[in-house]
Scaffold this motif. Structure first.
Motif, PDB file in Angstrom:
ATOM      1  N   LEU A  53     -15.226 -23.064  -3.086  1.00 54.35           N
ATOM      2  CA  LEU A  53     -16.280 -24.243  -3.289  1.00 54.35           C
ATOM      3  C   LEU A  53     -15.670 -25.055  -4.214  1.00 54.35           C
ATOM      4  O   LEU A  53     -15.365 -24.672  -5.481  1.00 54.35           O
ATOM      5  CB  LEU A  53     -17.634 -23.850  -3.694  1.00 54.35           C
ATOM      6  N   SER A  54     -15.491 -26.489  -3.840  1.00 55.14           N
ATOM      7  CA  SER A  54     -15.165 -27.519  -4.743  1.00 55.14           C
ATOM      8  C   SER A  54     -16.348 -28.699  -4.411  1.00 55.14           C
ATOM      9  O   SER A  54     -16.467 -28.763  -3.363  1.00 55.14           O
ATOM     10  CB  SER A  54     -13.850 -28.188  -4.419  1.00 55.14           C
ATOM     11  N   MET A  55     -16.554 -29.315  -5.332  1.00 53.28           N
ATOM     12  CA  MET A  55     -17.576 -30.459  -5.032  1.00 53.28           C
ATOM     13  C   MET A  55     -16.944 -31.949  -5.659  1.00 53.28           C
ATOM     14  O   MET A  55     -16.423 -31.869  -6.646  1.00 53.28           O
ATOM     15  CB  MET A  55     -18.979 -30.139  -5.968  1.00 53.28           C
ATOM     16  N   ASN A  56     -17.101 -32.648  -4.745  1.00 50.97           N
ATOM     17  CA  ASN A  56     -16.816 -34.188  -5.041  1.00 50.97           C
ATOM     18  C   ASN A  56     -17.804 -35.041  -5.729  1.00 50.97           C
ATOM     19  O   ASN A  56     -19.037 -34.714  -5.463  1.00 50.97           O
ATOM     20  CB  ASN A  56     -15.915 -34.877  -4.213  1.00 50.97           C
ATOM     21  N   ALA A  57     -17.545 -36.222  -6.206  1.00 53.93           N
ATOM     22  CA  ALA A  57     -18.393 -37.196  -6.886  1.00 53.93           C
ATOM     23  C   ALA A  57     -19.609 -37.472  -5.882  1.00 53.93           C
ATOM     24  O   ALA A  57     -19.149 -37.881  -4.630  1.00 53.93           O
ATOM     25  CB  ALA A  57     -17.331 -38.524  -7.286  1.00 53.93           C
ATOM     26  N   TYR A  66     -24.759 -20.667  -0.899  1.00 50.95           N
ATOM     27  CA  TYR A  66     -24.082 -19.098  -1.246  1.00 50.95           C
ATOM     28  C   TYR A  66     -22.510 -19.381  -0.915  1.00 50.95           C
ATOM     29  O   TYR A  66     -22.195 -19.750   0.214  1.00 50.95           O
ATOM     30  CB  TYR A  66     -24.832 -18.162  -0.397  1.00 50.95           C
ATOM     31  N   VAL A  67     -21.822 -19.044  -2.073  1.00 45.85           N
ATOM     32  CA  VAL A  67     -20.423 -18.957  -1.986  1.00 45.85           C
ATOM     33  C   VAL A  67     -20.046 -17.536  -2.216  1.00 45.85           C
ATOM     34  O   VAL A  67     -20.039 -17.045  -3.458  1.00 45.85           O
ATOM     35  CB  VAL A  67     -20.127 -19.970  -2.978  1.00 45.85           C
ATOM     36  N   LYS A  68     -19.295 -17.045  -1.276  1.00 46.23           N
ATOM     37  CA  LYS A  68     -18.628 -15.789  -1.258  1.00 46.23           C
ATOM     38  C   LYS A  68     -17.379 -15.844  -2.076  1.00 46.23           C
ATOM     39  O   LYS A  68     -17.193 -14.942  -2.813  1.00 46.23           O
ATOM     40  CB  LYS A  68     -18.247 -15.350   0.097  1.00 46.23           C
ATOM     41  N   GLY A  69     -16.658 -17.150  -2.351  1.00 50.48           N
ATOM     42  CA  GLY A  69     -15.454 -17.095  -3.014  1.00 50.48           C
ATOM     43  C   GLY A  69     -15.746 -17.445  -4.440  1.00 50.48           C
ATOM     44  O   GLY A  69     -16.706 -17.313  -5.109  1.00 50.48           O
ATOM     45  N   ASP A  70     -14.885 -18.222  -4.992  1.00 52.13           N
ATOM     46  CA  ASP A  70     -15.231 -19.011  -6.273  1.00 52.13           C
ATOM     47  C   ASP A  70     -15.483 -20.259  -6.334  1.00 52.13           C
ATOM     48  O   ASP A  70     -15.296 -20.922  -5.257  1.00 52.13           O
ATOM     49  CB  ASP A  70     -13.755 -18.910  -6.921  1.00 52.13           C
ATOM     50  N   LEU A  71     -16.210 -20.680  -7.384  1.00 57.08           N
ATOM     51  CA  LEU A  71     -16.515 -22.184  -7.752  1.00 57.08           C
ATOM     52  C   LEU A  71     -15.198 -22.733  -8.453  1.00 57.08           C
ATOM     53  O   LEU A  71     -14.980 -22.134  -9.500  1.00 57.08           O
ATOM     54  CB  LEU A  71     -17.869 -22.188  -8.364  1.00 57.08           C
ATOM     55  N   VAL A  74     -15.277 -29.287  -9.971  1.00 57.36           N
ATOM     56  CA  VAL A  74     -16.362 -30.544  -9.768  1.00 57.36           C
ATOM     57  C   VAL A  74     -15.731 -31.707 -10.167  1.00 57.36           C
ATOM     58  O   VAL A  74     -15.185 -31.910 -11.487  1.00 57.36           O
ATOM     59  CB  VAL A  74     -17.624 -30.183 -10.530  1.00 57.36           C
ATOM     60  N   ASN A  75     -15.485 -32.541  -9.177  1.00 57.65           N
ATOM     61  CA  ASN A  75     -14.828 -33.731  -9.500  1.00 57.65           C
ATOM     62  C   ASN A  75     -16.048 -34.897  -9.202  1.00 57.65           C
ATOM     63  O   ASN A  75     -16.271 -35.256  -8.249  1.00 57.65           O
ATOM     64  CB  ASN A  75     -13.547 -34.029  -8.409  1.00 57.65           C
ATOM     65  N   GLY A  88     -18.056 -14.844  -6.264  1.00 57.76           N
ATOM     66  CA  GLY A  88     -16.687 -14.711  -6.997  1.00 57.76           C
ATOM     67  C   GLY A  88     -16.832 -15.214  -8.400  1.00 57.76           C
ATOM     68  O   GLY A  88     -18.053 -15.430  -9.084  1.00 57.76           O
ATOM     69  N   ALA A  89     -15.641 -15.791  -8.990  1.00 58.64           N
ATOM     70  CA  ALA A  89     -15.636 -16.400 -10.411  1.00 58.64           C
ATOM     71  C   ALA A  89     -16.007 -17.794 -10.424  1.00 58.64           C
ATOM     72  O   ALA A  89     -15.992 -18.494  -9.339  1.00 58.64           O
ATOM     73  CB  ALA A  89     -14.231 -16.367 -10.895  1.00 58.64           C
ATOM     74  N   VAL A  90     -16.625 -18.021 -11.564  1.00 62.09           N
ATOM     75  CA  VAL A  90     -17.104 -19.560 -11.792  1.00 62.09           C
ATOM     76  C   VAL A  90     -16.000 -19.914 -12.893  1.00 62.09           C
ATOM     77  O   VAL A  90     -16.458 -19.783 -14.050  1.00 62.09           O
ATOM     78  CB  VAL A  90     -18.624 -19.487 -12.286  1.00 62.09           C
ATOM     79  N   ASP A  91     -14.920 -20.214 -12.442  1.00 64.82           N
ATOM     80  CA  ASP A  91     -13.929 -20.865 -13.494  1.00 64.82           C
ATOM     81  C   ASP A  91     -13.563 -22.100 -13.154  1.00 64.82           C
ATOM     82  O   ASP A  91     -12.539 -22.442 -12.512  1.00 64.82           O
ATOM     83  CB  ASP A  91     -12.631 -19.868 -13.355  1.00 64.82           C
ATOM     84  N   ILE A  92     -14.447 -23.263 -13.326  1.00 62.49           N
ATOM     85  CA  ILE A  92     -14.272 -24.440 -12.636  1.00 62.49           C
ATOM     86  C   ILE A  92     -13.752 -25.494 -13.645  1.00 62.49           C
ATOM     87  O   ILE A  92     -13.839 -25.212 -14.966  1.00 62.49           O
ATOM     88  CB  ILE A  92     -15.771 -24.970 -12.539  1.00 62.49           C
ATOM     89  N   LYS A  93     -12.965 -26.149 -13.070  1.00 62.74           N
ATOM     90  CA  LYS A  93     -12.343 -27.502 -13.787  1.00 62.74           C
ATOM     91  C   LYS A  93     -13.334 -28.556 -13.509  1.00 62.74           C
ATOM     92  O   LYS A  93     -13.729 -28.926 -12.527  1.00 62.74           O
ATOM     93  CB  LYS A  93     -11.058 -27.787 -13.275  1.00 62.74           C
ATOM     94  N   LEU A  94     -13.851 -29.025 -14.528  1.00 62.11           N
ATOM     95  CA  LEU A  94     -14.703 -30.294 -14.720  1.00 62.11           C
ATOM     96  C   LEU A  94     -13.950 -31.413 -14.947  1.00 62.11           C
ATOM     97  O   LEU A  94     -13.569 -31.558 -16.136  1.00 62.11           O
ATOM     98  CB  LEU A  94     -15.790 -29.900 -15.735  1.00 62.11           C
ATOM     99  N   ASP A  95     -14.225 -32.493 -13.907  1.00 59.98           N
ATOM    100  CA  ASP A  95     -13.737 -33.653 -14.118  1.00 59.98           C
ATOM    101  C   ASP A  95     -14.869 -34.517 -13.913  1.00 59.98           C
ATOM    102  O   ASP A  95     -14.747 -35.683 -13.359  1.00 59.98           O
ATOM    103  CB  ASP A  95     -12.683 -33.981 -13.056  1.00 59.98           C
TER     104      ASP A  95
END
Length: 129
Positions: A53-57, A66-71, A74-75, A88-95
């Motif tokens: 999962l990625s989330m945009n502005a 519910y995310v089976k993979g990674d987060l 966040v853009n 999965g992993a919560v190793d997010i890049k926060l922009d």
């Protein structure tokens, strides 16, 4: 994910329905996304994402994701009222920023609106300060 709702695996997949390859906009209802997803816009209900999962502005969601993979990313600014469950992993890049607020009332309301099999027993509106 079926354990979250106290269902069997068969009941869960029957409830979420056929998988989709991309998330509709607005994402109102119950969706089973069989791939990774980048969310934007608004939505409510329940979303099961088999990939990452990625989330945009400007992404705003009420209910459960519910995310089976990674987060992953966040853009911009993302806002979720209800619950975000990441297997999965919560190793997010926060922009930007992300506000994720747990609310059992928001979950109940979003699910009862999206699917008639959940019944809202009560609801109380609290005025903003």
């Amino acid at each position: 994910p079926w354990e979250v709702f106290g269902m069997t695996q068969a009941q869960f997949f029957s409830w979420v329905g056929a998988p989709v390859s991309s998330v509709p906009s607005p994402a109102n209802g119950i969706y089973y996304v069989q791939s990774s997803a980048t969310l934007h816009g608004t939505g409510s209900g329940f979303m099961y994402i088999e990939g990452d999962l990625s989330m945009n502005a400007g992404f705003t969601y009420t209910g459960v994701i519910y995310v089976k993979g990674d987060l992953n990313k966040v853009n911009g600014h993302a806002w979720i009222l209800g619950a975000l469950i990441v297997e999965g992993a919560v190793d997010i890049k926060l922009d930007g920023t992300a506000d994720i607020l747990y609310s059992s009332d928001a979950i109940s309301q979003a699910l009862s609106t999206a699917d008639g099999s959940f019944t809202r027993l009560s609801w109380r509106e609290i005025p903003a300060p």
